[in-house]
Design a protein around this motif. Structure first.
Motif, PDB file in Angstrom:
ATOM      1  N   GLY A  62       0.823  -1.202   0.000  1.00  0.00           N
ATOM      2  CA  GLY A  62       0.000   0.000   0.000  1.00  0.00           C
ATOM      3  C   GLY A  62       0.852   1.244   0.000  1.00  0.00           C
ATOM      4  N   PHE A  63       0.384   2.307   0.670  1.00  0.00           N
ATOM      5  CA  PHE A  63       1.173   3.525   0.785  1.00  0.00           C
ATOM      6  C   PHE A  63       2.355   3.269   1.718  1.00  0.00           C
ATOM      7  CE2 PHE A  63      -2.975   6.087   0.140  1.00  0.00           C
ATOM      8  CZ  PHE A  63      -2.868   5.908  -1.245  1.00  0.00           C
ATOM      9  N   VAL A  64       3.518   3.834   1.377  1.00  0.00           N
ATOM     10  CA  VAL A  64       4.701   3.658   2.211  1.00  0.00           C
ATOM     11  C   VAL A  64       4.488   4.388   3.530  1.00  0.00           C
ATOM     12  CG1 VAL A  64       7.159   4.070   2.436  1.00  0.00           C
ATOM     13  CG2 VAL A  64       6.213   3.376   0.234  1.00  0.00           C
ATOM     14  N   GLY A  65       4.596   3.666   4.632  1.00  0.00           N
ATOM     15  CA  GLY A  65       4.324   4.256   5.932  1.00  0.00           C
ATOM     16  C   GLY A  65       2.848   4.360   6.228  1.00  0.00           C
ATOM     17  N   GLY A  66       2.013   3.726   5.416  1.00  0.00           N
ATOM     18  CA  GLY A  66       0.574   3.894   5.525  1.00  0.00           C
ATOM     19  C   GLY A  66      -0.112   2.973   6.509  1.00  0.00           C
ATOM     20  N   PHE A  67       0.633   2.317   7.389  1.00  0.00           N
ATOM     21  CA  PHE A  67       0.047   1.407   8.369  1.00  0.00           C
ATOM     22  C   PHE A  67       0.694   1.646   9.723  1.00  0.00           C
ATOM     23  CE2 PHE A  67       0.049  -2.748  10.610  1.00  0.00           C
ATOM     24  CZ  PHE A  67      -1.322  -2.935  10.708  1.00  0.00           C
ATOM     25  N   GLU A 135       1.386  13.035   7.209  1.00  0.00           N
ATOM     26  CA  GLU A 135       1.974  14.062   6.350  1.00  0.00           C
ATOM     27  C   GLU A 135       1.031  14.306   5.185  1.00  0.00           C
ATOM     28  OE1 GLU A 135       2.593  12.622   3.326  1.00  0.00           O
ATOM     29  OE2 GLU A 135       2.331  10.622   4.156  1.00  0.00           O
ATOM     30  N   GLU A 136       1.102  15.486   4.610  1.00  0.00           N
ATOM     31  CA  GLU A 136       0.295  15.769   3.430  1.00  0.00           C
ATOM     32  C   GLU A 136       0.911  16.912   2.649  1.00  0.00           C
ATOM     33  OE1 GLU A 136      -3.693  17.041   4.294  1.00  0.00           O
ATOM     34  OE2 GLU A 136      -3.056  18.933   5.179  1.00  0.00           O
ATOM     35  N   ARG A 177       6.957  10.399   3.230  1.00  0.00           N
ATOM     36  CA  ARG A 177       6.711   9.272   4.101  1.00  0.00           C
ATOM     37  C   ARG A 177       7.156   9.591   5.515  1.00  0.00           C
ATOM     38  NH1 ARG A 177       9.537   5.330   0.510  1.00  0.00           N
ATOM     39  NH2 ARG A 177       8.565   6.784  -0.906  1.00  0.00           N
ATOM     40  N   ILE A 178       6.542   8.919   6.475  1.00  0.00           N
ATOM     41  CA  ILE A 178       7.019   8.950   7.844  1.00  0.00           C
ATOM     42  C   ILE A 178       7.510   7.551   8.160  1.00  0.00           C
ATOM     43  CG2 ILE A 178       6.454   9.350  10.261  1.00  0.00           C
ATOM     44  CD1 ILE A 178       4.268  11.259   9.354  1.00  0.00           C
ATOM     45  N   VAL A 179       8.808   7.404   8.343  1.00  0.00           N
ATOM     46  CA  VAL A 179       9.424   6.110   8.592  1.00  0.00           C
ATOM     47  C   VAL A 179      10.035   6.125   9.986  1.00  0.00           C
ATOM     48  CG1 VAL A 179      11.199   4.471   7.870  1.00  0.00           C
ATOM     49  CG2 VAL A 179       9.890   5.723   6.149  1.00  0.00           C
ATOM     50  N   ASN A 180       9.483   5.323  10.878  1.00  0.00           N
ATOM     51  CA  ASN A 180      10.033   5.149  12.217  1.00  0.00           C
ATOM     52  C   ASN A 180      10.296   6.471  12.929  1.00  0.00           C
ATOM     53  OD1 ASN A 180       9.927   2.532  11.373  1.00  0.00           O
ATOM     54  ND2 ASN A 180      12.121   2.234  11.222  1.00  0.00           N
ATOM     55  N   GLY A 181       9.339   7.392  12.791  1.00  0.00           N
ATOM     56  CA  GLY A 181       9.417   8.645  13.521  1.00  0.00           C
ATOM     57  C   GLY A 181      10.134   9.770  12.819  1.00  0.00           C
ATOM     58  N   THR A 182      10.567   9.544  11.586  1.00  0.00           N
ATOM     59  CA  THR A 182      11.246  10.587  10.818  1.00  0.00           C
ATOM     60  C   THR A 182      10.471  10.868   9.536  1.00  0.00           C
ATOM     61  OG1 THR A 182      13.416   9.959  11.685  1.00  0.00           O
ATOM     62  CG2 THR A 182      13.378  11.261   9.666  1.00  0.00           C
ATOM     63  N   ARG A 219      19.885   8.801  -3.269  1.00  0.00           N
ATOM     64  CA  ARG A 219      19.463   7.456  -3.669  1.00  0.00           C
ATOM     65  C   ARG A 219      18.754   6.725  -2.531  1.00  0.00           C
ATOM     66  NH1 ARG A 219      25.151   5.237  -5.696  1.00  0.00           N
ATOM     67  NH2 ARG A 219      25.660   6.219  -3.689  1.00  0.00           N
ATOM     68  N   ILE A 220      18.744   7.304  -1.342  1.00  0.00           N
ATOM     69  CA  ILE A 220      18.122   6.674  -0.190  1.00  0.00           C
ATOM     70  C   ILE A 220      16.645   7.044  -0.082  1.00  0.00           C
ATOM     71  CG2 ILE A 220      18.491   8.479   1.543  1.00  0.00           C
ATOM     72  CD1 ILE A 220      19.360   4.767   2.059  1.00  0.00           C
ATOM     73  N   SER A 221      16.089   7.583  -1.140  1.00  0.00           N
ATOM     74  CA  SER A 221      14.742   8.165  -1.082  1.00  0.00           C
ATOM     75  C   SER A 221      13.633   7.139  -0.869  1.00  0.00           C
ATOM     76  CB  SER A 221      14.454   8.945  -2.370  1.00  0.00           C
ATOM     77  OG  SER A 221      14.524   8.090  -3.496  1.00  0.00           O
ATOM     78  N   MET A 222      13.900   5.862  -1.080  1.00  0.00           N
ATOM     79  CA  MET A 222      12.858   4.839  -0.939  1.00  0.00           C
ATOM     80  C   MET A 222      12.991   4.086   0.381  1.00  0.00           C
ATOM     81  SD  MET A 222      10.972   5.204  -3.541  1.00  0.00           S
ATOM     82  CE  MET A 222       9.983   3.723  -3.585  1.00  0.00           C
ATOM     83  N   MET A 223      13.388   4.776   1.437  1.00  0.00           N
ATOM     84  CA  MET A 223      13.585   4.146   2.730  1.00  0.00           C
ATOM     85  C   MET A 223      12.334   3.474   3.273  1.00  0.00           C
ATOM     86  SD  MET A 223      15.903   6.626   5.093  1.00  0.00           S
ATOM     87  CE  MET A 223      14.978   8.081   4.629  1.00  0.00           C
ATOM     88  N   ARG A 224      12.540   2.291   3.846  1.00  0.00           N
ATOM     89  CA  ARG A 224      11.567   1.655   4.717  1.00  0.00           C
ATOM     90  C   ARG A 224      12.336   1.202   5.942  1.00  0.00           C
ATOM     91  NH1 ARG A 224       6.248  -0.464   1.970  1.00  0.00           N
ATOM     92  NH2 ARG A 224       5.614   0.278   4.011  1.00  0.00           N
TER      93      ARG A 224
END
Length: 408
Positions: A62-67, A135-136, A177-182, A219-224
């Motif tokens: 789904g959306f990255v960070g969407g859960f 985020e929006e 995206r919001i990944v692990n608080g960032t 290049r790190i733009s797709m972080m999960r």
């Protein structure tokens, strides 16, 4: 910001807010692992910790960070097909068969911009132990982050990127995206030579940064995240990790196949074989030959969770109306514990995972319509269960979905 009005709250969501506010540290989510049920089908030693709260994890589609998972429920950022352009935040109690839009206002039909559950172009939702963050990108202006109570009320903009003109953000924004608080996003601008330049902007939501920073490697733009809270980009041919404390990026390994990549090891599938790779030694171990071999227009993905692995085969991914997915479920002893032969649709994704369920979306708009009970594993009968979604007008939604996919 959109007008967000307080109203009477849904009882379940109100109870969630009260419960989540008790016994939770103010500084962030608990770092301890969740208590995972001991199912009869479980076997083997899982390398993935059972922590689910506060993390964006590999394997969630789904959306990255969407859960996001809380102590009493979960949140999914998706869309309502009847409301073009807006993102919609859904909520469900653990163990319930009902999912609602996160808006408890009795005067709201959940179809206009005043609805608490609707956001402009939002992908992520994050839980820090006491509040939700989304985020929006508003219709006019750069990205921002909104904090709210767990019932969707008391929404407040806590980060507005328009306040940081010195960053030279440019006018195009993507990959929020919001990944692990960032909070991270990519901004595109023209440099002095007229060339398009991408920059990854980041900001920690714990209040430790006075202003946003720039990741040194775009290049790190797709972080999960991984299951321990690290920041890992495994979308390309090279797997990289980002250390937000030192703001440094380093390479972990070359990508071998689709699967789970941690800081020291990876588990992935290649030509129907599940492998384990240790980065330091370079040793690659074949764990299981599933016997599955792909034909033309078929792809395979491996998703790794604390108690099991999921192998998804996508069939007829060439925009065919007959596209479908098949699922095979394994414990960590590499034993087959369940299968689902066919789920129709081109956009079948696991959009959530909890201690007792997998949550499935069958639409590109990310609508959390189905779930799988983990208690069904090992019984010889695994099936999709459909959620009750009282806030969705399914007749109008199906008509809209059919028009979008050309199935009228």
């Amino acid at each position: 910001m959109k007008a967000k009005q307080m109203g009477a709250l849904l009882l379940a969501v109100l109870m969630l807010s009260m419960l989540a506010g008790c016994g939770t540290k103010a500084g962030g989510p608990s770092s301890t692992e969740n208590e995972t049920p001991a199912y009869p089908w479980m076997a083997g030693e899982s390398p993935i910790p059972g922590r689910r709260i506060g993390l964006d994890r590999q394997g969630i589609g789904g959306f990255v960070g969407g859960f996001a998972v809380t102590e009493t429920g979960y949140y999914i950022m998706g869309m309502d097909p009847c409301i073009p352009g807006d993102s919609c935040l859904f909520y469900g109690d653990h163990g319930s068969d009902t999912i609602v839009k996160l808006c408890g206002r009795p005067d709201c039909d959940h179809l206009n911009e005043d609805c608490n559950a609707l956001f402009d172009s939002s992908d992520s939702v994050y839980y820090d132990g006491s509040h939700l963050f989304v985020e929006e990108i508003p219709k006019f202006g750069p990205p921002r982050v909104i904090r709210m109570d767990l019932d969707g009320s008391n929404q407040e903009v806590v980060l507005d990127m328009s306040n940081f003109s010195s960053l030279r953000l440019g006018s195009q924004y993507s990959m929020m995206r919001i990944v692990n608080g960032t909070f991270t996003f990519v901004t595109t601008r023209l440099n002095e030579s007229g060339e398009r330049v991408n920059s990854v902007i980041y900001y920690k939501l714990d209040g430790s940064m006075e202003e946003p920073g720039i990741v040194p490697d775009s290049r790190i733009s797709m972080m999960r995240g991984d299951a321990e809270g690290n920041y890992i980009d495994c979308m390309g041919s090279v797997v990289r990790a980002w250390d937000p404390e030192a703001n440094a990026v380093h390479e972990l390994t070359g990508k071998k196949g689709d699967g789970y990549y941690g800081m020291e090891d990876a588990w992935y599938v290649n030509d129907g074989v599940i492998y384990h790779l240790n980065y330091a030694s370079g040793e690659e171990e074949a764990l299981l030959d599933t016997g599955i071999r792909l034909e033309e227009n078929e792809t395979m993905s491996l998703y790794c969770f604390p108690d099991h692995l999921v192998l998804q085969e996508r069939h007829n991914t060439d925009n065919s109306k007959s596209a479908y997915s098949s699922f095979s479920f394994y414990n960590w002893a590499m034993e087959l514990v369940g299968q689902i032969d066919r789920v129709d649709g081109r956009f079948i994704r696991i959009v959530g995972e909890t201690e007792d369920r997998l949550i499935i979306s069958t639409h590109d708009l990310v609508i959390p319509q189905f779930y799988i009970e983990k208690s069904d594993f090992g019984t010889g009968h695994v099936e999709l269960h459909e959620f009750n979604m009282p806030d969705i007008d399914w007749a109008a939604a199906e008509e809209k979905l059919n028009s979008l996919s050309g199935n009228q």
